[in-house]
Design a protein around this motif. Structure first.
Motif, short mmCIF file in Angstrom:
data_model
loop_
_atom_site.label_atom_id
_atom_site.label_comp_id
_atom_site.label_asym_id
_atom_site.label_seq_id
_atom_site.Cartn_x
_atom_site.Cartn_y
_atom_site.Cartn_z
N ALA A 158 -20.44 6.74 -0.39
CA ALA A 158 -19.32 6.93 0.53
C ALA A 158 -17.99 6.80 -0.20
CB ALA A 158 -19.40 5.91 1.67
N GLU A 159 -17.90 5.87 -1.13
CA GLU A 159 -16.67 5.67 -1.89
C GLU A 159 -16.38 6.85 -2.80
OE1 GLU A 159 -17.34 2.08 -4.00
OE2 GLU A 159 -16.99 0.76 -2.26
N VAL A 160 -17.41 7.34 -3.48
CA VAL A 160 -17.22 8.44 -4.43
C VAL A 160 -16.83 9.73 -3.72
CG1 VAL A 160 -18.42 9.94 -6.09
CG2 VAL A 160 -18.79 7.46 -6.14
N LEU A 161 -17.47 10.00 -2.58
CA LEU A 161 -17.28 11.28 -1.90
C LEU A 161 -16.27 11.21 -0.76
CD1 LEU A 161 -21.01 12.45 -1.75
CD2 LEU A 161 -19.30 12.88 -3.54
N HIS A 162 -15.77 10.00 -0.49
CA HIS A 162 -14.78 9.81 0.57
C HIS A 162 -15.34 10.24 1.94
CE1 HIS A 162 -11.84 8.94 -2.52
NE2 HIS A 162 -12.14 10.09 -3.12
N VAL A 163 -16.54 9.76 2.22
CA VAL A 163 -17.17 10.00 3.52
C VAL A 163 -17.66 8.65 4.06
CG1 VAL A 163 -17.88 12.34 2.91
CG2 VAL A 163 -19.47 10.43 2.52
N GLY A 164 -18.02 8.60 5.32
CA GLY A 164 -18.58 7.38 5.88
C GLY A 164 -20.02 7.18 5.44
N GLU A 165 -20.47 5.93 5.46
CA GLU A 165 -21.85 5.65 5.07
C GLU A 165 -22.85 6.33 5.99
OE1 GLU A 165 -23.00 1.63 4.00
OE2 GLU A 165 -20.89 1.08 3.79
N ASP A 166 -22.58 6.32 7.29
CA ASP A 166 -23.49 6.97 8.24
C ASP A 166 -23.55 8.47 7.97
OD1 ASP A 166 -24.09 4.61 9.46
OD2 ASP A 166 -22.67 4.86 11.12
N HIS A 167 -22.40 9.04 7.63
CA HIS A 167 -22.36 10.48 7.33
C HIS A 167 -23.14 10.77 6.06
CE1 HIS A 167 -21.14 14.56 7.47
NE2 HIS A 167 -20.28 14.49 6.46
N ALA A 168 -23.07 9.88 5.08
CA ALA A 168 -23.82 10.06 3.85
C ALA A 168 -25.33 10.06 4.13
CB ALA A 168 -23.48 8.96 2.84
N ARG A 169 -25.77 9.16 4.99
CA ARG A 169 -27.19 9.12 5.36
C ARG A 169 -27.59 10.42 6.06
NH1 ARG A 169 -25.76 3.63 6.80
NH2 ARG A 169 -26.77 2.16 5.38
N GLN A 170 -26.73 10.88 6.93
CA GLN A 170 -27.01 12.12 7.65
C GLN A 170 -27.09 13.30 6.68
OE1 GLN A 170 -23.91 13.90 10.22
NE2 GLN A 170 -25.41 13.84 11.86
N LEU A 171 -26.21 13.33 5.71
CA LEU A 171 -26.23 14.40 4.72
C LEU A 171 -27.53 14.38 3.91
CD1 LEU A 171 -22.53 14.23 3.45
CD2 LEU A 171 -23.62 16.18 4.60
N LEU A 172 -28.04 13.21 3.59
CA LEU A 172 -29.30 13.14 2.85
C LEU A 172 -30.45 13.67 3.71
CD1 LEU A 172 -30.80 12.31 0.30
CD2 LEU A 172 -31.15 10.06 1.31
N ARG A 173 -30.46 13.32 4.98
CA ARG A 173 -31.52 13.83 5.86
C ARG A 173 -31.44 15.36 5.95
NH1 ARG A 173 -30.09 9.12 8.77
NH2 ARG A 173 -28.71 10.26 10.17
#
Length: 221
Positions: A158-173
Motif C-alpha cells: 500500500a505504501e509503495v503503490l499509494h493504495v489502501g491495504e484493502d484495495h491491495a488485497r482486492q487487486l491480488l484477488r
C-alpha cells in the motif's frame, strides 16, 4: 468476509463461475451464511487476515463452479473446502515463488549457480513476466509481483503503490482470477524486457527500490 465479496454476491451479474451461481439454488445465501465460519477456519490455519480472506474468496469460486445438486450438506462442503485450501496455502508458503505465476528465485543472491541454471531461471522469469503483462493491469501486476514473488506485506504494498491495504488485497484477488481466466493481450517488447531486467536485478542483489519505482511508475501511467 470482505465487503467487496458480499457486494458481488448480492449482484448476480458479477458472480463468478457458472450461471447457476446466483440466487436460484440458494448458493449465495448458503455461502454468505457460512462465511464467518469459513473466515474463522482460515484465520486458525493461516493467522493472517489477508490470506484468510483470499482463501474464503477461493472457496466461493469453487462453490460457484460446483454441481451443487450432489452436495448433501453445503456448510460441511464449504468448511472442508476452506480447510483444504488453507492447509495448501500454509504448506506452500515457503514455496510461493515456485507455485505462483512468478519465477523460481532464491531468498538471497545465489552466486554458486552455474550458467545453465542461470539461463533456465532467466527463461522462467521471461515467461512469467510475459504472462503478467498479457493478462493483468499495471495495478494488479504490481501487487502480484510484490506479494507473490517478494512476499511483501499488504501494508508495504500500500505504501509503495499509494493504495489502501484493502484495495491491495482486492487487486491480488483480481490478478489471480485474471491469470486463470483472461485471454492474453499483446505485450510491449520494450516493457517486457525492462521488467524482466529489473526483476532479475532485484532478486539477484536484494535491492528492491528500482523494482518498486518501475511498478509504481507503470501504475501512474
Amino acid at each position: 468476509m470482505t465487503i467487496d465479496l458480499l457486494e458481488s454476491l448480492a449482484d448476480p451479474a458479477e458472480q463468478p463461475g457458472d450461471r447457476s451461481a446466483g440466487r436460484g439454488d440458494g448458493a449465495a445465501a448458503a455461502f454468505v451464511s457460512a462465511a464467518p465460519r469459513l473466515f474463522a477456519i482460515g484465520m486458525r490455519v493461516l493467522r493472517d487476515v489477508g490470506e484468510a480472506e483470499d482463501v474464503v474468496q477461493e472457496t466461493w469460486l469453487r462453490w460457484a463452479g460446483t454441481d451443487r445438486s450432489v452436495v448433501n450438506s453445503p456448510p460441511a462442503f464449504l468448511a472442508l473446502t476452506t480447510t483444504r485450501l488453507a492447509l495448501n496455502v500454509a504448506q506452500s508458503a515457503r514455496k510461493r515463488r515456485e507455485t505462483s505465476a512468478g519465477p523460481v528465485l532464491p531468498e538471497t543472491p545465489d552466486r554458486a549457480i552455474g550458467p545453465e541454471t542461470a539461463a533456465e531461471r532467466h527463461d522462467a522469469v521471461e515467461s512469467a513476466i510475459r504472462l503478467l503483462l498479457e493478462r493483468l493491469t499495471p495495478a494488479e501486476r504490481a501487487v502480484y509481483v510484490l506479494r507473490m514473488a517478494f512476499d511483501y506485506p499488504y501494508r508495504r504494498i500500500a505504501e509503495v503503490l499509494h493504495v489502501g491495504e484493502d484495495h491491495a488485497r482486492q487487486l491480488l484477488r483480481r490478478a489471480r482470477h485474471h491469470l486463470a481466466t483472461d485471454r492474453p493481450h499483446p505485450v510491449n517488447t520494450t516493457a517486457h524486457r525492462r521488467l524482466v531486467r529489473t526483476f532479475l536485478a532485484a532478486a539477484r542483489t536484494g535491492d528492491l527500490a528500482p523494482l518498486e519505482s518501475l511498478l509504481a511508475t507503470d501504475l501512474a501511467r
